[in-house]
Design a protein around this motif. Structure first.
Motif, PDB file in Angstrom:
ATOM      1  N   ARG A   1      -7.848  68.980   4.323  1.00  7.23           N
ATOM      2  CA  ARG A   1      -8.370  67.602   3.832  1.00  7.23           C
ATOM      3  C   ARG A   1      -7.979  67.546   2.864  1.00  7.23           C
ATOM      4  O   ARG A   1      -7.692  67.853   2.202  1.00  7.23           O
ATOM      5  N   VAL A   2      -7.743  66.563   2.803  1.00  7.56           N
ATOM      6  CA  VAL A   2      -7.641  65.219   1.613  1.00  7.56           C
ATOM      7  C   VAL A   2      -8.536  64.107   1.299  1.00  7.56           C
ATOM      8  O   VAL A   2      -9.398  63.872   2.506  1.00  7.56           O
ATOM      9  N   LYS A   3      -8.696  64.228   0.584  1.00  4.83           N
ATOM     10  CA  LYS A   3     -10.055  63.199  -0.615  1.00  4.83           C
ATOM     11  C   LYS A   3      -9.549  62.344  -0.635  1.00  4.83           C
ATOM     12  O   LYS A   3      -8.650  62.051  -1.365  1.00  4.83           O
ATOM     13  N   LEU A   4      -9.841  60.798  -0.106  1.00  8.41           N
ATOM     14  CA  LEU A   4      -9.344  59.690  -0.534  1.00  8.41           C
ATOM     15  C   LEU A   4     -10.285  58.579  -0.682  1.00  8.41           C
ATOM     16  O   LEU A   4     -11.276  58.613  -0.338  1.00  8.41           O
ATOM     17  N   ARG A   5     -10.142  57.837  -1.820  1.00  8.04           N
ATOM     18  CA  ARG A   5     -10.768  56.601  -2.597  1.00  8.04           C
ATOM     19  C   ARG A   5      -9.786  55.730  -1.971  1.00  8.04           C
ATOM     20  O   ARG A   5      -9.190  55.286  -2.087  1.00  8.04           O
ATOM     21  N   VAL A   6     -10.370  54.312  -1.037  1.00 15.07           N
ATOM     22  CA  VAL A   6     -10.061  53.909  -0.545  1.00 15.07           C
ATOM     23  C   VAL A   6     -11.382  52.156  -1.229  1.00 15.07           C
ATOM     24  O   VAL A   6     -12.384  52.784  -0.919  1.00 15.07           O
ATOM     25  N   SER A   7     -10.117  51.048  -0.358  1.00 13.59           N
ATOM     26  CA  SER A   7     -11.201  50.360  -1.228  1.00 13.59           C
ATOM     27  C   SER A   7     -11.105  48.770  -0.621  1.00 13.59           C
ATOM     28  O   SER A   7      -9.941  48.764   0.356  1.00 13.59           O
ATOM     29  N   SER A   8     -12.523  47.929  -0.217  1.00 11.61           N
ATOM     30  CA  SER A   8     -12.009  47.504   1.003  1.00 11.61           C
ATOM     31  C   SER A   8     -12.046  45.808  -0.053  1.00 11.61           C
ATOM     32  O   SER A   8     -13.259  45.849  -0.953  1.00 11.61           O
ATOM     33  N   ALA A   9     -12.159  44.827  -0.210  1.00 15.82           N
ATOM     34  CA  ALA A   9     -12.496  43.666  -1.150  1.00 15.82           C
ATOM     35  C   ALA A   9     -14.144  43.289  -0.270  1.00 15.82           C
ATOM     36  O   ALA A   9     -14.299  42.188  -1.197  1.00 15.82           O
ATOM     37  N   THR A  10     -14.299  43.414   0.848  1.00 12.85           N
ATOM     38  CA  THR A  10     -14.976  42.518   1.291  1.00 12.85           C
ATOM     39  C   THR A  10     -16.289  43.029   2.205  1.00 12.85           C
ATOM     40  O   THR A  10     -15.052  44.128   3.081  1.00 12.85           O
ATOM     41  N   LYS A  11     -17.423  43.056   2.706  1.00 10.15           N
ATOM     42  CA  LYS A  11     -17.100  44.090   4.290  1.00 10.15           C
ATOM     43  C   LYS A  11     -17.325  43.043   5.151  1.00 10.15           C
ATOM     44  O   LYS A  11     -18.611  42.360   5.080  1.00 10.15           O
ATOM     45  N   THR A  12     -16.009  42.600   5.559  1.00 13.73           N
ATOM     46  CA  THR A  12     -16.803  40.873   6.877  1.00 13.73           C
ATOM     47  C   THR A  12     -15.708  41.532   7.726  1.00 13.73           C
ATOM     48  O   THR A  12     -15.434  42.636   8.201  1.00 13.73           O
ATOM     49  N   LEU A  13     -15.966  40.718   8.891  1.00 12.11           N
ATOM     50  CA  LEU A  13     -15.182  41.496  10.395  1.00 12.11           C
ATOM     51  C   LEU A  13     -13.893  41.217   9.966  1.00 12.11           C
ATOM     52  O   LEU A  13     -13.209  42.112  10.760  1.00 12.11           O
TER      53      LEU A  13
END
Length: 327
Positions: A26-38
């Motif tokens: 099991r691997v922990k990853l940090r992931v980003s999203s530029a915004t929370k939209t559809l």
């Protein structure tokens, strides 16, 4: 210890071994999203509905507004993967950073230029103040090109006010703090219902484009290839689920993104029909070439425009798709 007892202990150890191995993998990853939209919805579905978890990935999905900021976090080691506008990793690579685009999120432009009632045409927007998430990257990058094609140059003909993503920009437009904004689908529907005018759609000016993509460090990707293949496998499964499960996808997205069900439905229909959500999570290479061309023009870079292939590596997704085909 009797032979029977020893056998039972040994059998128990064998039965528990797969669980131990899985726990170690099991691997922990940090992931980003530029915004929370559809449009970025596939990332939230992959995270919240277990697609990452099924691949043994413990993903911490965070919003980092403004794509250039997210890419800086990726380059600085605060993230393993960044979901951002595709022009941001291109700019980073041209500055010498070790980044690469590995998959698509939004494979086209869904934005409309929405403006207050007194504005009817692009020409009316001379002197207007636009809300934006950034002065250069992301949607603003495409907005400036659209307005340029329509005869409006920045900063000569209009102003940009950094406010935030589409939700924040829409709120500012509704409050009268700005004159116009580029609103992504389905917020443009909401703006129309409130009486704002649709001046034009981005896609009518730039029909082929790669708006948002997943990026990572090349060096990290090479060292962690099996992990990255699992990430892309999860994204491919997510995209396929979205395309194949309309009602469930619409219901989830309406709740998670705080949208009217009808707006979520219209959005799902648009994104899937146009394949702006690619069914496999792939990149629109031709669209990325357009992004590269616009970047070269806006930054007045010297030399010939590079091939989009310079910025991408589809091998992780290709391997993931082969794995899925064997199942």
């Amino acid at each position: 210890m009797t032979a029977l007892t020893s056998s039972i202990v040994l059998l128990s150890m064998v039965l528990w071994l797969p669980s131990i191995v899985l726990a170690q993998e099991r691997v922990k990853l940090r992931v980003s999203s530029a915004t929370k939209t559809l449009g970025y919805g596939p990332l939230w579905i992959a995270s919240k509905m277990g697609f990452f978890e099924k691949q043994g990935l413990d993903v911490d999905l965070v919003v980092i507004r403004a794509s250039d900021v997210g890419i800086q976090a990726l380059a600085g080691g605060s993230l393993e993967i960044a979901g951002s506008a595709s022009d941001a990793p291109i700019a980073a690579v041209e500055k010498g950073l070790d980044l690469v685009i590995i998959g698509g999120i939004i494979n086209g432009l869904t934005q409309s230029v929405m403006a207050a009632k007194k504005f009817k045409t692009y020409n009316d927007l001379r002197g207007a103040t636009f809300g934006a998430i950034s002065l250069t990257s992301g949607v603003t990058f495409a907005l400036r090109q659209v307005l340029k094609v329509k005869g409006l140059e920045y900063p000569r003909d209009y102003k940009l006010l950094v406010i935030g993503g589409s939700p924040q920009t829409y709120a500012a437009l509704a409050a009268g703090s700005i004159d116009a904004a580029a609103l992504s689908l389905p917020l443009n529907y909401a703006a129309e219902e409130q009486g704002f005018n649709e001046i034009g759609r981005f896609v009518d000016v730039i029909p082929n484009y790669q708006l948002a993509a997943l990026s990572t460090k090349r060096s990290w990707a090479e060292k962690n290839r099996p992990v990255l293949v699992r990430v892309m496998r999860a994204m491919a499964q997510t995209m396929r689920w979205i395309h194949q499960n309309k009602e469930s996808a619409v219901d989830y997205l309406a709740k998670e993104m705080n949208l009217k069900p009808e707006h979520a439905r219209r959005g799902w229909e648009f994104y899937t029909r146009t394949r702006m959500w690619n069914p496999d999570g792939d990149i629109n290479v031709d669209g990325l070439q357009v992004v590269t061309q616009i970047y070269w023009e806006q930054t007045q870079s010297k030399g010939s425009v590079p091939s989009a292939a310079k910025y991408i590596d589809q091998s992780y997704l290709r391997e993931a798709l082969k794995d899925l085909a064997r199942r």
